[in-house]
Scaffold this active site. Structure first.
Site, mmCIF file in Angstrom:
data_model
loop_
_atom_site.group_PDB
_atom_site.id
_atom_site.type_symbol
_atom_site.label_atom_id
_atom_site.label_comp_id
_atom_site.label_asym_id
_atom_site.label_seq_id
_atom_site.Cartn_x
_atom_site.Cartn_y
_atom_site.Cartn_z
ATOM 1 N N SER A 245 9.020 -26.243 -18.897
ATOM 2 C CA SER A 245 8.223 -24.868 -19.490
ATOM 3 C C SER A 245 9.454 -23.835 -19.052
ATOM 4 O O SER A 245 9.887 -24.002 -18.234
ATOM 5 C CB SER A 245 7.057 -24.645 -18.691
ATOM 6 O OG SER A 245 6.420 -23.351 -19.135
ATOM 7 N N TYR B 114 0.586 -24.149 -12.174
ATOM 8 C CA TYR B 114 1.496 -24.637 -13.027
ATOM 9 C C TYR B 114 2.925 -24.357 -13.056
ATOM 10 O O TYR B 114 3.730 -25.254 -13.112
ATOM 11 C CB TYR B 114 0.770 -24.031 -14.411
ATOM 12 C CG TYR B 114 1.318 -24.522 -15.771
ATOM 13 C CD1 TYR B 114 1.282 -25.490 -16.088
ATOM 14 C CD2 TYR B 114 2.453 -23.460 -16.219
ATOM 15 C CE1 TYR B 114 1.753 -26.036 -17.617
ATOM 16 C CE2 TYR B 114 3.120 -23.898 -17.429
ATOM 17 C CZ TYR B 114 2.755 -25.007 -18.029
ATOM 18 O OH TYR B 114 3.359 -25.296 -19.250
ATOM 19 N N LYS C 294 6.074 -26.781 -12.622
ATOM 20 C CA LYS C 294 6.974 -26.924 -13.769
ATOM 21 C C LYS C 294 8.464 -26.747 -13.049
ATOM 22 O O LYS C 294 9.676 -27.133 -13.686
ATOM 23 C CB LYS C 294 6.876 -26.102 -14.804
ATOM 24 C CG LYS C 294 5.674 -26.478 -15.821
ATOM 25 C CD LYS C 294 5.797 -27.788 -16.350
ATOM 26 C CE LYS C 294 4.580 -28.154 -17.228
ATOM 27 N NZ LYS C 294 4.997 -29.507 -18.123
#
Length: 300
Positions: free
Chosen positions: A172, A185, A189
């Site tokens: 991402s 998150y 990533k």
């Protein structure tokens, strides 16, 4: 003397690399064939995983589709078969290491050696850190990065034996630039990007230049994982557009894919712009989405 020669060779390589990059801007890259390759995609039951499966199906790859959602992954497989590809379905919880290893053994025994591995499965919990449950944090890391280790360890040995294969990491833009209310998150990533970069270097150090690596780093995709995402400058991407960029990057052996490409600029700015200016820029960009804040509040 050897040091001088090595330095001169480094300069030649640098100049050649820049010239090569410039030429590639104007000359279309040759795309490899993936027909007949065994392609395993995790998180293939919906979103980007599903549409990436469709792209491989159009190119007559042999598909192995993993997802925790049995119904969703079966729907993906049916659509791939209608496109003329073979597709085998496995219900796998990518937060469970033993399930991954067991499913991998079945794939190798019943189907064959995976030559293209797409680590796509991912989860997200949109909340401030103190509102994020411990089990959510743990699962985020289990799916978003630890699963990459287990799948790669399962299928890399045969790739190395044949010096042929491709390992794809779906990361991402949040693996390069942090976003508030996505601490777990973004952390996972960042780890995924580090996994990709380290694995790339390791394969080169081992002389396995026939195994390619690709890392995908998009901004927000309209998959429903995040509710009501918006930004003044960043687009909300449609899944089919990102899948097209991903398959194109894989076929061209592109190492790092940013969607949109101008995300690269933010990486440069983070290194040269003063902290106060960065805070002002982030405020101006105004990234927003629904998130749990303050044990039940909402960030809209």
């Amino acid at each position: 003397m050897n040091l001088l020669l090595e330095f001169l060779w480094l300069l030649v390589t640098l100049i050649y690399s820049y010239v090569e990059a410039l030429v590639k801007l104007f000359i279309p890259l040759k795309r490899k064939s993936v027909s007949g390759e065994i392609v395993l995609i995790t998180g293939a039951g919906h979103g980007l995983g599903r549409l990436t499966a469709y792209e491989f199906a159009k190119r007559q790859s042999r598909l192995v589709l993993w997802d925790i959602n049995k119904h969703g992954v079966q729907e993906t497989a049916e659509a791939c078969r209608k496109l003329g590809a073979t597709a085998q379905v496995f219900t796998v919880d990518c937060s469970n290491r033993e399930e991954i290893y067991n499913a991998a053994e079945k794939v190798k025994r019943d189907i064959g050696d995976v030559s293209i591995l797409v680590n796509n499965a991912g989860v997200v919990a949109a909340a401030d850190l103190l509102s994020t449950q411990d089990k959510q944090i743990q699962k985020t890391f289990e799916v978003n990065i630890l699963a990459h280790h287990w799948t790669t360890k399962a299928f890399l040995p045969e790739m190395m034996k044949n010096n042929h294969g491709h390992i794809v990491t779906v990361a991402s833009a949040g693996g390069h630039v942090a976003v508030p209310f996505l601490v777990s998150y973004c952390s996972s990533k960042f780890a995924a990007v580090g996994f990709h970069k380290s694995l790339t270097q390791e394969l080169l150090a081992l002389g396995k230049d026939g195994i390619k690596t690709t890392c995908l780093c998009p901004v927000f995709i309209n998959t429903g994982f995040l509710k009501q995402p918006s930004s003044r400058l960043l687009p909300i991407l449609e899944t089919d557009k990102v899948a097209n960029k991903l398959i194109d990057g894989i076929l061209c052996n592109q190492n790092m894919i940013f969607v949109p490409p101008f995300v690269k600029l933010s990486l440069l700015l983070e290194r040269i712009v003063p902290e106060r200016a960065l805070r002002a820029m982030n405020k101006f960009v105004k990234i927003k989405f629904d998130a749990v804040v303050g044990h039940g509040g909402k960030e809209n």
